[in-house]
Design an enzyme around this catalytic site. Structure first.
Site, PDB file in Angstrom:
ATOM      1  N   GLU A  40      10.455  -0.341   5.666  1.00  0.00           N
ATOM      2  CA  GLU A  40      10.612  -1.126   4.437  1.00  0.00           C
ATOM      3  C   GLU A  40      10.003  -0.443   3.211  1.00  0.00           C
ATOM      4  OE1 GLU A  40      10.128  -5.311   5.081  1.00  0.00           O
ATOM      5  OE2 GLU A  40      10.115  -5.733   2.925  1.00  0.00           O
ATOM      6  N   ARG A  68      22.527 -14.827   1.176  1.00  0.00           N
ATOM      7  CA  ARG A  68      21.131 -15.219   0.905  1.00  0.00           C
ATOM      8  C   ARG A  68      20.842 -15.336  -0.588  1.00  0.00           C
ATOM      9  NH1 ARG A  68      17.508 -11.672   5.243  1.00  0.00           N
ATOM     10  NH2 ARG A  68      18.591 -12.435   7.074  1.00  0.00           N
ATOM     11  N   ASP A  75       0.821  -1.223   0.000  1.00  0.00           N
ATOM     12  CA  ASP A  75       0.000   0.000   0.000  1.00  0.00           C
ATOM     13  C   ASP A  75       0.854   1.271   0.000  1.00  0.00           C
ATOM     14  OD1 ASP A  75      -2.444  -1.223   0.004  1.00  0.00           O
ATOM     15  OD2 ASP A  75      -2.752  -1.107   2.168  1.00  0.00           O
TER      16      ASP A  75
HETATM   17  C1  LIG Z   1       9.275 -13.125   9.033  1.00  0.00           C
HETATM   18  C2  LIG Z   1      10.177 -11.924   9.044  1.00  0.00           C
HETATM   19  C3  LIG Z   1      11.304 -11.910   9.849  1.00  0.00           C
HETATM   20  C4  LIG Z   1      12.141 -10.795   9.860  1.00  0.00           C
HETATM   21  N1  LIG Z   1      13.230 -10.790  10.689  1.00  0.00           N
HETATM   22  C5  LIG Z   1      13.981  -9.675  10.768  1.00  0.00           C
HETATM   23  C6  LIG Z   1      15.069  -9.608  11.702  1.00  0.00           C
HETATM   24  O1  LIG Z   1      15.349 -10.562  12.419  1.00  0.00           O
HETATM   25  N2  LIG Z   1      15.792  -8.452  11.766  1.00  0.00           N
HETATM   26  C7  LIG Z   1      15.510  -7.367  10.959  1.00  0.00           C
HETATM   27  O2  LIG Z   1      16.184  -6.358  11.063  1.00  0.00           O
HETATM   28  N3  LIG Z   1      14.484  -7.427  10.082  1.00  0.00           N
HETATM   29  C8  LIG Z   1      13.717  -8.539   9.963  1.00  0.00           C
HETATM   30  N4  LIG Z   1      12.682  -8.574   9.067  1.00  0.00           N
HETATM   31  C9  LIG Z   1      12.360  -7.379   8.276  1.00  0.00           C
HETATM   32  C10 LIG Z   1      11.650  -6.353   9.172  1.00  0.00           C
HETATM   33  O3  LIG Z   1      10.859  -7.015  10.133  1.00  0.00           O
HETATM   34  C11 LIG Z   1      10.733  -5.459   8.332  1.00  0.00           C
HETATM   35  O4  LIG Z   1      11.480  -4.889   7.284  1.00  0.00           O
HETATM   36  C12 LIG Z   1      10.193  -4.334   9.233  1.00  0.00           C
HETATM   37  O5  LIG Z   1       9.438  -4.869  10.286  1.00  0.00           O
HETATM   38  C13 LIG Z   1       9.325  -3.395   8.412  1.00  0.00           C
HETATM   39  O6  LIG Z   1       8.810  -2.432   9.292  1.00  0.00           O
HETATM   40  P1  LIG Z   1       7.848  -1.324   8.774  1.00  0.00           P
HETATM   41  O7  LIG Z   1       7.452  -0.512   9.951  1.00  0.00           O
HETATM   42  O8  LIG Z   1       8.470  -0.616   7.619  1.00  0.00           O
HETATM   43  O9  LIG Z   1       6.613  -2.120   8.155  1.00  0.00           O
HETATM   44  P2  LIG Z   1       5.546  -3.009   8.915  1.00  0.00           P
HETATM   45  O10 LIG Z   1       6.120  -3.601  10.150  1.00  0.00           O
HETATM   46  O11 LIG Z   1       4.938  -3.888   7.895  1.00  0.00           O
HETATM   47  O12 LIG Z   1       4.492  -1.927   9.387  1.00  0.00           O
HETATM   48  C14 LIG Z   1       3.594  -1.326   8.489  1.00  0.00           C
HETATM   49  C15 LIG Z   1       2.298  -1.083   9.240  1.00  0.00           C
HETATM   50  O13 LIG Z   1       1.415  -0.381   8.393  1.00  0.00           O
HETATM   51  C16 LIG Z   1       0.131  -0.981   8.477  1.00  0.00           C
HETATM   52  N5  LIG Z   1      -0.536  -0.719   7.195  1.00  0.00           N
HETATM   53  C17 LIG Z   1      -0.345  -1.337   6.020  1.00  0.00           C
HETATM   54  N6  LIG Z   1      -1.143  -0.823   5.081  1.00  0.00           N
HETATM   55  C18 LIG Z   1      -1.856   0.153   5.671  1.00  0.00           C
HETATM   56  C19 LIG Z   1      -2.840   1.079   5.218  1.00  0.00           C
HETATM   57  N7  LIG Z   1      -3.261   1.104   3.957  1.00  0.00           N
HETATM   58  N8  LIG Z   1      -3.341   1.941   6.106  1.00  0.00           N
HETATM   59  C20 LIG Z   1      -2.921   1.962   7.380  1.00  0.00           C
HETATM   60  N9  LIG Z   1      -1.984   1.115   7.862  1.00  0.00           N
HETATM   61  C21 LIG Z   1      -1.462   0.238   7.022  1.00  0.00           C
HETATM   62  C22 LIG Z   1       0.387  -2.446   8.703  1.00  0.00           C
HETATM   63  O14 LIG Z   1      -0.717  -3.070   9.304  1.00  0.00           O
HETATM   64  C23 LIG Z   1       1.604  -2.401   9.621  1.00  0.00           C
HETATM   65  O15 LIG Z   1       1.243  -2.319  10.971  1.00  0.00           O
HETATM   66  C24 LIG Z   1      11.844  -9.693   9.029  1.00  0.00           C
HETATM   67  C25 LIG Z   1      10.713  -9.702   8.213  1.00  0.00           C
HETATM   68  C26 LIG Z   1       9.875 -10.816   8.210  1.00  0.00           C
HETATM   69  C27 LIG Z   1       8.657 -10.809   7.320  1.00  0.00           C
END
Ligand SMILES: Cc1cc2nc3c(=O)[nH]c(=O)nc-3n(C[C@H](O)[C@H](O)[C@H](O)COP(=O)(O)OP(=O)(O)OC[C@H]3O[C@@H](n4cnc5c(N)ncnc54)[C@H](O)[C@@H]3O)c2cc1C
Length: 354
Positions: free
Chosen positions: A166, A79, A11
């Site tokens: 991310e 990886r 999104d």
């Molecule tokens: C299984 C797994 C294991 C991982 N392990 C590691 C690790 O060990 N170490 C590390 O550094 N990284 C790790 N990563 C990567 C890391 O976890 C992610 O890159 C990071 O959590 C992303 O954070 P973020 O806040 O950008 O996104 P997210 O954590 O995805 O947060 C985005 C938020 O936005 C919300 N959202 C989405 N769309 C909308 C919308 N339209 N309106 C309102 N809200 C919305 C979602 O519900 C979510 O809460 C891992 C990833 C995965 C999938």
């Protein structure tokens, strides 16, 4: 197969792109090579450190194949190389039940359990013996290195739009290192929050464009009351959400998966356009809005990824093309940018990294 939860659908990337922001290096998708797929149901990754501790991979012939792909590091490789190697073994008919075997005979079991406590716990809870169980690993889509272009304070190319985590791109190059994403999200998240507060104070706290909100509301509200009953998530409505998601997954795996080539990427570009047209035609009334927006965003992000992957005619980091298997610094020591041109069409450009 993906490591990501169901609600990670791109999104933020789609919203930023549609608003006019620049995206960078969308072709760089990281695949996590070592997901355990035998015995367990949910996601259970095997940690890379296991291979330093002596675990090895074997194909259907019992061959320890990783030294063929990385003679120096063997199983303890990066990886991208491991994902490509495992995928190639499966593709060429040397896979085992959709993956490859994890052989722990040379690794001290206590050390493996220390490094993979969830796996250890799962096996002991289910009365399974790790030493004798047939452990199968396969790659999964994991992390997008590309994303919205930001500066060091999370500001994008659009005034008033900030990004962190991310959804932003560029800070990991073409191949994120282990454990960098969460710290980067925290550092840039804090900086972006502070910058957003400062910018909002300077601009008098103007909110999001009401015009954009009205556009969405009128589009999905236009046929209210004229449609068959459906649930808010699209099930039982005009949109077959599961079917379209499956089609997007298939398309991305074929076109922009672990190994890519020009023909499959071109097919992917065409497929993404067809998908977009298909679900837009089936979106019918406000109850479909959530599913329609999510699917539209998925298809848009898919099409940016395949277009960027088609554009970069070399192999580098997590982006591997069978038709351009070599890294080409002379032409491609560069970032690939995607944004909308004045006519709303996708424009791709490259800028050399100095
Ligand atoms: C299984 C797994 C294991 C991982 N392990 C590691 C690790 O060990 N170490 C590390 O550094 N990284 C790790 N990563 C990567 C890391 O976890 C992610 O890159 C990071 O959590 C992303 O954070 P973020 O806040 O950008 O996104 P997210 O954590 O995805 O947060 C985005 C938020 O936005 C919300 N959202 C989405 N769309 C909308 C919308 N339209 N309106 C309102 N809200 C919305 C979602 O519900 C979510 O809460 C891992 C990833 C995965 C999938």
């Amino acid at each position: 197969m993906t490591s990501n939860p169901n609600d990670v659908t791109g999104d933020g990337l789609a919203l930023a792109y549609r608003a006019g922001a620049r995206l960078v290096d969308m072709e760089f998708m990281q695949f996590y090579p070592w997901r355990l797929i035998s015995y367990v149901t949910g996601r259970m990754p095997v940690q890379p450190s296991s291979f330093v501790a002596g675990a090895v991979l074997r194909n259907a012939d019992g061959e320890r194949f990783m030294p063929r792909y990385d003679p120096e590091r063997g199983d303890a490789t990066t990886r991208d190389i491991a994902a490509r190697a495992i995928y190639t073994e499966i593709l060429e008919g040397r896979g085992v039940h959709g993956g490859v075997r994890l052989d722990l005979s040379q690794a001290p079991l206590e050390e493996f359990i220390r490094l993979n406590p969830r796996v250890g716990r799962y096996f002991s809870d289910h009365g399974l013996d790790l030493a004798t169980a047939e452990l199968i690993l396969a790659p999964e889509a994991h992390f997008l290195m590309g994303g919205v272009v930001i500066d060091e304070n999370g500001r994008t190319s659009l005034p008033g739009l900030l990004a962190a985590g991310e959804v932003s791109g560029g800070s990991d190059g073409g191949n994120r290192l282990d454990s960098n994403a969460i710290p980067a999200g925290q550092v840039f998240g804090r900086r972006a929050g502070l910058a957003a507060a400062a910018d909002a104070a300077a601009r008098g706290g103007a909110g999001p464009g009401q015009e954009a909100v009205s556009r969405w509301a009128s589009r999905f509200g236009r046929r209210a009351g004229q449609r068959a009953p459906g649930s808010p998530n699209g099930a039982g409505s005009g949109i077959d959400r599961k079917d379209i998601k499956r089609r997007i997954n298939d398309l991305m795996l074929r076109a922009a998966g672990i190994r890519r080539d020009g023909a499959r990427l071109a097919e992917g570009v065409r497929g993404a356009a067809i998908l977009e047209a298909d679900y837009l035609a089936s979106a019918d009334g406000p109850r479909d809005a959530l599913a329609a927006i999510e699917l539209e965003n998925m298809a848009l992000v898919a099409s940016i990824v395949v277009r960027a992957a088609e554009f970069r005619t070399e192999s580098r980091a997590a982006h591997y093309r069978d038709d351009y298997p070599v890294r080409d610094d002379a032409h491609w020591f560069a970032n690939v940018y995607a944004c909308q041109d004045a006519d709303g069409q996708m424009a791709l450009t490259k800028e050399r990294i100095e």
